[in-house]
Structure formats: C-alpha cells, structure tokens
Design a protein around this motif. Structure first.
Motif, PDB file in Angstrom:
ATOM      1  N   GLN A 217       0.833  -1.195   0.000  1.00 18.52           N
ATOM      2  CA  GLN A 217       0.000   0.000   0.000  1.00 18.52           C
ATOM      3  C   GLN A 217       0.873   1.252   0.000  1.00 18.52           C
ATOM      4  O   GLN A 217       1.951   1.256   0.575  1.00 18.52           O
ATOM      5  CB  GLN A 217      -0.882  -0.031   1.256  1.00 18.52           C
ATOM      6  CG  GLN A 217      -2.228   0.641   1.098  1.00 18.52           C
ATOM      7  CD  GLN A 217      -3.131  -0.110   0.115  1.00 18.52           C
ATOM      8  OE1 GLN A 217      -3.147  -1.322   0.116  1.00 18.52           O
ATOM      9  NE2 GLN A 217      -3.857   0.611  -0.702  1.00 18.52           N
ATOM     10  N   ASP A 218       0.428   2.295  -0.684  1.00 20.60           N
ATOM     11  CA  ASP A 218       1.123   3.584  -0.721  1.00 20.60           C
ATOM     12  C   ASP A 218       2.528   3.503  -1.313  1.00 20.60           C
ATOM     13  O   ASP A 218       3.360   4.368  -1.129  1.00 20.60           O
ATOM     14  CB  ASP A 218       1.218   4.205   0.685  1.00 20.60           C
ATOM     15  CG  ASP A 218      -0.136   4.654   1.163  1.00 20.60           C
ATOM     16  OD1 ASP A 218      -0.989   4.953   0.299  1.00 20.60           O
ATOM     17  OD2 ASP A 218      -0.359   4.688   2.385  1.00 20.60           O
ATOM     18  N   PHE A 219       2.770   2.420  -2.055  1.00 20.01           N
ATOM     19  CA  PHE A 219       4.066   2.210  -2.668  1.00 20.01           C
ATOM     20  C   PHE A 219       4.428   3.357  -3.611  1.00 20.01           C
ATOM     21  O   PHE A 219       5.569   3.805  -3.676  1.00 20.01           O
ATOM     22  CB  PHE A 219       4.019   0.884  -3.444  1.00 20.01           C
ATOM     23  CG  PHE A 219       5.267   0.554  -4.200  1.00 20.01           C
ATOM     24  CD1 PHE A 219       6.414   0.159  -3.523  1.00 20.01           C
ATOM     25  CD2 PHE A 219       5.301   0.623  -5.580  1.00 20.01           C
ATOM     26  CE1 PHE A 219       7.562  -0.158  -4.223  1.00 20.01           C
ATOM     27  CE2 PHE A 219       6.448   0.312  -6.276  1.00 20.01           C
ATOM     28  CZ  PHE A 219       7.582  -0.085  -5.600  1.00 20.01           C
ATOM     29  N   ARG A 226       0.355  13.330  -5.507  1.00 20.40           N
ATOM     30  CA  ARG A 226       0.084  14.674  -6.015  1.00 20.40           C
ATOM     31  C   ARG A 226       1.189  15.669  -5.672  1.00 20.40           C
ATOM     32  O   ARG A 226       1.255  16.757  -6.228  1.00 20.40           O
ATOM     33  CB  ARG A 226      -1.256  15.166  -5.492  1.00 20.40           C
ATOM     34  CG  ARG A 226      -1.307  15.296  -3.982  1.00 20.40           C
ATOM     35  CD  ARG A 226      -2.637  15.870  -3.571  1.00 20.40           C
ATOM     36  NE  ARG A 226      -3.720  14.920  -3.774  1.00 20.40           N
ATOM     37  CZ  ARG A 226      -4.996  15.278  -3.867  1.00 20.40           C
ATOM     38  NH1 ARG A 226      -5.314  16.542  -3.814  1.00 20.40           N
ATOM     39  NH2 ARG A 226      -5.927  14.367  -3.984  1.00 20.40           N
ATOM     40  N   ASP A 227       2.092  15.291  -4.740  1.00 19.88           N
ATOM     41  CA  ASP A 227       3.118  16.244  -4.330  1.00 19.88           C
ATOM     42  C   ASP A 227       4.328  16.254  -5.248  1.00 19.88           C
ATOM     43  O   ASP A 227       5.166  17.146  -5.170  1.00 19.88           O
ATOM     44  CB  ASP A 227       3.565  15.934  -2.893  1.00 19.88           C
ATOM     45  CG  ASP A 227       2.402  16.076  -1.944  1.00 19.88           C
ATOM     46  OD1 ASP A 227       1.546  16.955  -2.212  1.00 19.88           O
ATOM     47  OD2 ASP A 227       2.324  15.316  -0.958  1.00 19.88           O
ATOM     48  N   ASN A 228       4.428  15.263  -6.125  1.00 21.62           N
ATOM     49  CA  ASN A 228       5.572  15.242  -7.028  1.00 21.62           C
ATOM     50  C   ASN A 228       5.238  15.996  -8.318  1.00 21.62           C
ATOM     51  O   ASN A 228       4.435  15.540  -9.114  1.00 21.62           O
ATOM     52  CB  ASN A 228       5.953  13.798  -7.346  1.00 21.62           C
ATOM     53  CG  ASN A 228       7.176  13.725  -8.245  1.00 21.62           C
ATOM     54  OD1 ASN A 228       7.622  14.734  -8.795  1.00 21.62           O
ATOM     55  ND2 ASN A 228       7.714  12.533  -8.384  1.00 21.62           N
ATOM     56  N   LYS A 259      -2.505   2.243  -5.107  1.00 15.17           N
ATOM     57  CA  LYS A 259      -1.218   2.261  -4.404  1.00 15.17           C
ATOM     58  C   LYS A 259      -0.659   3.674  -4.295  1.00 15.17           C
ATOM     59  O   LYS A 259       0.541   3.853  -4.090  1.00 15.17           O
ATOM     60  CB  LYS A 259      -0.209   1.364  -5.132  1.00 15.17           C
ATOM     61  CG  LYS A 259      -0.680  -0.046  -5.350  1.00 15.17           C
ATOM     62  CD  LYS A 259      -0.893  -0.802  -4.059  1.00 15.17           C
ATOM     63  CE  LYS A 259      -1.445  -2.197  -4.352  1.00 15.17           C
ATOM     64  NZ  LYS A 259      -1.915  -2.872  -3.128  1.00 15.17           N
ATOM     65  N   GLY A 260      -1.475   4.681  -4.560  1.00 16.40           N
ATOM     66  CA  GLY A 260      -1.040   6.041  -4.267  1.00 16.40           C
ATOM     67  C   GLY A 260      -0.810   6.960  -5.449  1.00 16.40           C
ATOM     68  O   GLY A 260      -0.369   8.090  -5.274  1.00 16.40           O
ATOM     69  N   MET A 261      -1.094   6.507  -6.705  1.00 16.59           N
ATOM     70  CA  MET A 261      -0.942   7.411  -7.844  1.00 16.59           C
ATOM     71  C   MET A 261      -2.109   8.405  -7.828  1.00 16.59           C
ATOM     72  O   MET A 261      -3.262   8.002  -7.629  1.00 16.59           O
ATOM     73  CB  MET A 261      -0.962   6.596  -9.137  1.00 16.59           C
ATOM     74  CG  MET A 261      -0.596   7.365 -10.379  1.00 16.59           C
ATOM     75  SD  MET A 261      -0.315   6.188 -11.738  1.00 16.59           S
ATOM     76  CE  MET A 261      -0.177   7.262 -13.136  1.00 16.59           C
ATOM     77  N   ALA A 262      -1.810   9.695  -8.044  1.00 14.89           N
ATOM     78  CA  ALA A 262      -2.847  10.722  -7.925  1.00 14.89           C
ATOM     79  C   ALA A 262      -3.763  10.725  -9.145  1.00 14.89           C
ATOM     80  O   ALA A 262      -3.362  10.390 -10.243  1.00 14.89           O
ATOM     81  CB  ALA A 262      -2.203  12.095  -7.752  1.00 14.89           C
TER      82      ALA A 262
END
Lengths: 315, 75
Positions: A217-219, A226-228, A259-262
């Motif tokens: 998760q969150d890999f 969104r911060d990149n 997995k964390g892609m915005a």
C-alpha cells in the motif's frame, strides 16, 4: 452478483484463503474480467448502432456550415459519435478541408474523436466509476474545443501540404442503412473490436490484479502522488508509446491508483495514451507540414498536462 | 465486372481485399480485383473512411469490412 460469483469461484471452488495474497489477486482478476467484458460487449454494440447515423460524410456536411467557436464545439461533440480510425485520418482530413470545414474546427474533431472513444470510457467507468468517466469526457471535449480554437487562431493553413488544397473530392453517395444493416454492422464491429482488444484487457487486468495483491500500500505515493510535480509530465511522456491500448492500460493504472498514484496524473496519462500517438503523427505528416504537426502535438500535450495538474489540485 | 478495394494499407483494408479475392475465387466469377492505395484516387470517390468497396465505379460501402459471403451476393 458478479462479486458473489468471483468470491464463490476463488474461495469455495478453489478453496483459497480470502486473506491470502493469491486469493485476493485471483478474486479481483475474475471479478474484473467478467465485469469489463460484459460492459465492453454491451456498450460497444450500443455505440456502434448509434454511430450508424453519423457517417463521416454527414459529419462533414454538418461542420461545413459552421463557423468558428460553435463549429469547434459541434466538431468535438461529433467526434464522439463519428466512427474514426487513425488509418482513415488522411481521407477524413482532406474531405473536411475540401468541403470548407475550417482548419481549427477540423482539429477539434481530430482531437476529440480518438480521445473520447467508447473503449476508454467503458474501461474508466468499469474500473473508476461513472464520475471519473464523466470528468474524462468533459475535460476531453474542453481540450478538443480549446486546442482547435488555438490552432485556428494561429492561421496555419499554409502549413497544410499543398496538394491537399488542390484535391478534387468526388460526391460521396451516402446510402441510409436499414435497421437489419445497422444491427449487422454493430455486431460485426463489436466482435471485431473485442477480438482485437481481449488479450490486452486480460493482460492488463492480470497485471492489475498482481499489483493489487502483491505491491505494498502507498508504494507509489512518493513518486506518483500529487506532491511530485514531475509525475504529470512523466505520465504524459509514458502514455505516448502506449497508443490505442487504453483497454490494457486502464486496469493497470487503476491498481496503481490504489497504491497512491494521484487522480490528475491518471487522467493525464489516459489522455496521452488515447490522444497522442506516434503512428498517428506519421499518418498525419502526409497532410501536415512539420510546423503544424508540431503545433498540434504541442498544444494537445500542454493541455493534457494542465488537466493533470488541475485535477491533482482539486480531486 | 471490376471491383476495387480502397484503403491506405491498414489491417482492415487487407482483410477486405482478401475477402473479395476469396469470394471471387469461390464463385469462379470473371471479375477484375484491384487495390487502390493512393489518396487522390480514393478521394475521387468521395470516400472518407477506409476500407471502401467500389463495384464498377460505384461505392458499395465504406468504413467497414464485409465478409466474403456478403460480397458473393454482389457478384
């Protein structure tokens, strides 16, 4: 209903543990495969029937009477329902210009038609829900209208290959199909399209299922979150070579989102996959001189990237 | 009788051409089959989506592939 079927097959029939990685991945794979193929078969057929009322010849006639702005909007909307394949881009482009459709209006059509296509919409609806699918349609249409107006304003008519303006186009006779013909056409179109994309869908869902089951998760949150600020341009660049594989790409992207892609990055990536393609650029170079070709891809790339940043900020 | 398959060389155009050739062979009809790939000739017929099928100078259909069974009925 489908969830029950997938659960039954995985956990009862195969006896896998619901908490295990393999069980989770397989359950997801079966559920998604059945759901996506049902959606694809049903909606492609429906769209194909609707499309039999909008042959490109008719679209051309409608657009040749339209002026700027309104013409761009109508062209983007007609792009959804007019059947289009990049292999017909050249005769379509020439036919439009020859009948007096403004260059910018023609581009609104050329941008919207491949981007807002039924396969991408079904996959987005099936994997992300109707809200994301609607956002995709809406922003796709806006990009097509705005980019078309921008290209029209730049007055780049002289960068269309010279022979295009001298071309004589014959009167295309459009026969109105009967209902049995519409249904036959839709059936053949649906089967043909499914035959072409099913391996991509299966592989895509398979990879997606693997990611769901095995990637922590969150890999991706750190790189594609969104911060990149580089995630959006990178996603757009990666989308270009994946042309026309929306069917295979969306399940993978859906798993990456988990997995964390915005979401904005996802939308920009999807639009790059469908709207920007190297084979299409090669085909269009038959009718466009380099400055116009570069402008076309440049304007669309910038628009897609902006959409990515916008939705990363608000979604 | 002359049948022309219009198309710039996409996969569907090839399929249609093969279907036409098969239909002609199976029926044993005396038909000239030609492939038209250059843009000016395609545009002359007013065709905007390929592949298209032209029989004796008249566009039969455009933008789809017909099966050899369907083509046989026109021979």
């Amino acid at each position: 209903m489908l969830k029950i079927l997938a659960d039954y097959l995985t956990y009862d029939l195969l006896g896998l543990n619901p908490a295990s990685r393999l069980g989770g991945a397989l359950d997801f794979f079966i559920y998604d495969t059945v759901k996506i193929f049902l959606l694809l078969a049903g909606i492609i057929f429906l769209v194909a029937v609707i499309r039999s009322w909008f042959p490109p010849e008719k679209t051309k006639q409608i657009l040749s009477h339209k002026t700027r702005y309104l013409g761009n909007v109508v062209a983007a909307l007609l792009g959804i329902v007019t059947p289009f394949c990049s292999c017909s881009a050249v005769p379509l482009f020439i036919g439009f210009l020859e009948s007096g459709v403004p260059l910018g209006v023609t581009f609104s059509f050329l941008i919207s038609s491949p981007m807002v296509n039924e396969v991408a919409l079904i996959m987005l609806w099936g994997m992300f829900g109707w809200r994301i699918a609607l956002i995709y349609i809406g922003t796709g249409l806006i990009i097509a209208v705005v980019a078309g107006i921008a290209i029209g304003r730049l007055k780049m008519e002289r960068y269309v290959q010279d022979y295009v303006w001298e071309m004589r186009v014959g009167k295309g006779e459009v026969t109105t199909p009967t209902w049995p013909e519409r249904l036959l056409y839709a059936k053949e179109y649906t089967l043909g399209l499914l035959k072409k994309i099913w391996p991509y869908v299966l592989v895509g869902i398979g990879i997606g299922a693997f990611i769901h089951g095995y990637v922590p998760q969150d890999f991706l949150a750190k790189w594609a979150g969104r911060d990149n600020p580089f995630a959006v341009p990178l996603a757009v660049a990666l989308g270009v070579p994946l042309y026309s594989n929306a069917a295979g790409v969306i399940p993978i992207v859906q798993a990456l989102t988990a997995k964390g892609m915005a979401m904005g990055t996802v939308l920009a990536f999807m639009m790059a996959v469908t709207a920007l393609s190297l084979p299409e650029a090669v085909i269009l170079s038959n009718v466009l001189k380099k400055p116009l070709l570069v402008t076309f891809f440049g304007v669309v790339t910038v628009a897609i990237t902006m959409v990515g940043y916008l939705f990363n900020a608000i979604l | 009788m002359k049948i022309e398959v219009l198309g710039t060389g996409c996969a569907n155009c090839k399929t249609l051409y093969e279907n036409v050739k098969r239909a002609v062979e199976e029926k044993g009809a005396d038909v000239e089959v030609a492939k038209v790939e250059d843009i000016p000739s395609i545009m002359k017929y007013g065709v905007m989506s390929t592949p298209a099928l032209v029989i004796d100078g008249t566009v039969k259909f455009s933008g789809r592939v017909a099966s050899s069974a369907e083509i046989k009925e026109w021979l």
